[in-house]
Design a protein around this motif. Structure first.
Motif, mmCIF file in Angstrom:
data_model
loop_
_atom_site.group_PDB
_atom_site.id
_atom_site.type_symbol
_atom_site.label_atom_id
_atom_site.label_comp_id
_atom_site.label_asym_id
_atom_site.label_seq_id
_atom_site.Cartn_x
_atom_site.Cartn_y
_atom_site.Cartn_z
ATOM 1 N N ASN A 87 0.294 -9.352 -7.470
ATOM 2 C CA ASN A 87 0.586 -10.791 -7.410
ATOM 3 C C ASN A 87 -0.692 -11.622 -7.357
ATOM 4 O O ASN A 87 -0.811 -12.628 -8.068
ATOM 5 N N ARG A 88 -1.636 -11.222 -6.534
ATOM 6 C CA ARG A 88 -2.896 -11.958 -6.448
ATOM 7 C C ARG A 88 -3.688 -11.855 -7.754
ATOM 8 O O ARG A 88 -4.240 -12.845 -8.226
ATOM 9 N N THR A 92 1.972 -4.331 -4.561
ATOM 10 C CA THR A 92 2.637 -5.586 -4.939
ATOM 11 C C THR A 92 1.757 -6.784 -4.600
ATOM 12 O O THR A 92 1.619 -7.703 -5.405
ATOM 13 N N PHE A 93 1.150 -6.778 -3.426
ATOM 14 C CA PHE A 93 0.239 -7.850 -3.032
ATOM 15 C C PHE A 93 -0.901 -7.974 -4.046
ATOM 16 O O PHE A 93 -1.218 -9.069 -4.523
ATOM 17 N N TYR A 124 -4.159 -3.058 1.351
ATOM 18 C CA TYR A 124 -3.230 -3.977 0.696
ATOM 19 C C TYR A 124 -2.146 -3.181 -0.017
ATOM 20 O O TYR A 124 -2.397 -2.091 -0.516
ATOM 21 N N SER A 125 -0.961 -3.759 -0.116
ATOM 22 C CA SER A 125 0.094 -3.112 -0.896
ATOM 23 C C SER A 125 -0.173 -3.350 -2.379
ATOM 24 O O SER A 125 -0.845 -4.311 -2.763
ATOM 25 N N TYR A 147 -8.997 -6.807 -7.729
ATOM 26 C CA TYR A 147 -8.819 -7.801 -6.663
ATOM 27 C C TYR A 147 -10.098 -7.941 -5.836
ATOM 28 O O TYR A 147 -10.548 -9.044 -5.546
#
Length: 150
Positions: free
Chosen positions: A84-85, A80-81, A77-78, A129
């Motif tokens: 945001n999550r 940024t991803f 995953y990036s 995450y």
């Protein structure tokens, strides 16, 4: 001074929590994932980043095993991803933590101090995450509009 936020979950029995007014998509949990959920060795994961001075301590049986055997690898995953999550998932988690009469207080023991605009680094965001994914799958919860897939 190091800022520490801790996620602590203790599963003591069958927990049934329904999300009123919304339907849940059924998750397929593999036998390998069920074994990871049941693991008890290495149940504490500590994530720290000396550069950002932030740390996460996660105590939940099976998470360490799940993270190392089931979760997508670091770099998948990036950043940024993940940020945001995590912002969305933390918001929903904290809402549940402050409403123990509506959500099981044995699952949502405390709020998570995660603020938008602070750079926690990739590793902290990645493991937070993945804890949310693990938590939702293990305890059949939905913290946001997304199905917790791996």
């Amino acid at each position: 001074m190091r800022k520490i936020f801790t996620v602590l979950t203790i599963f003591t029995g069958l927990l049934l929590v329904s999300n009123c007014g919304s339907s849940k998509e059924s998750l397929t949990i593999s036998e390998e994932e069920k074994k990871a959920f049941a693991a008890v060795e290495g149940d504490t994961v500590k994530i720290s980043n000396e550069e950002t001075e932030y740390e996460i301590i996660i105590i939940d049986p099976g998470f360490y095993t799940w993270l190392n055997s089931i979760a997508r690898p670091e770099g998948y995953y990036s950043k940024t991803f993940l940020e945001n999550r995590n912002q969305l998932l933390v918001l929903n988690w904290n809402q549940r933590a402050i409403t123990p009469n509506q959500y099981d207080p044995n699952l949502y023991l405390m709020q998570i101090d995660y603020k938008p605009g602070i750079d926690y680094g990739y590793e902290v965001n990645y493991k937070l995450y993945n804890y949310f994914i693990f938590f939702q799958r293990k305890y059949n919860q939905r913290l946001g509009p997304f199905v917790p897939r791996i």
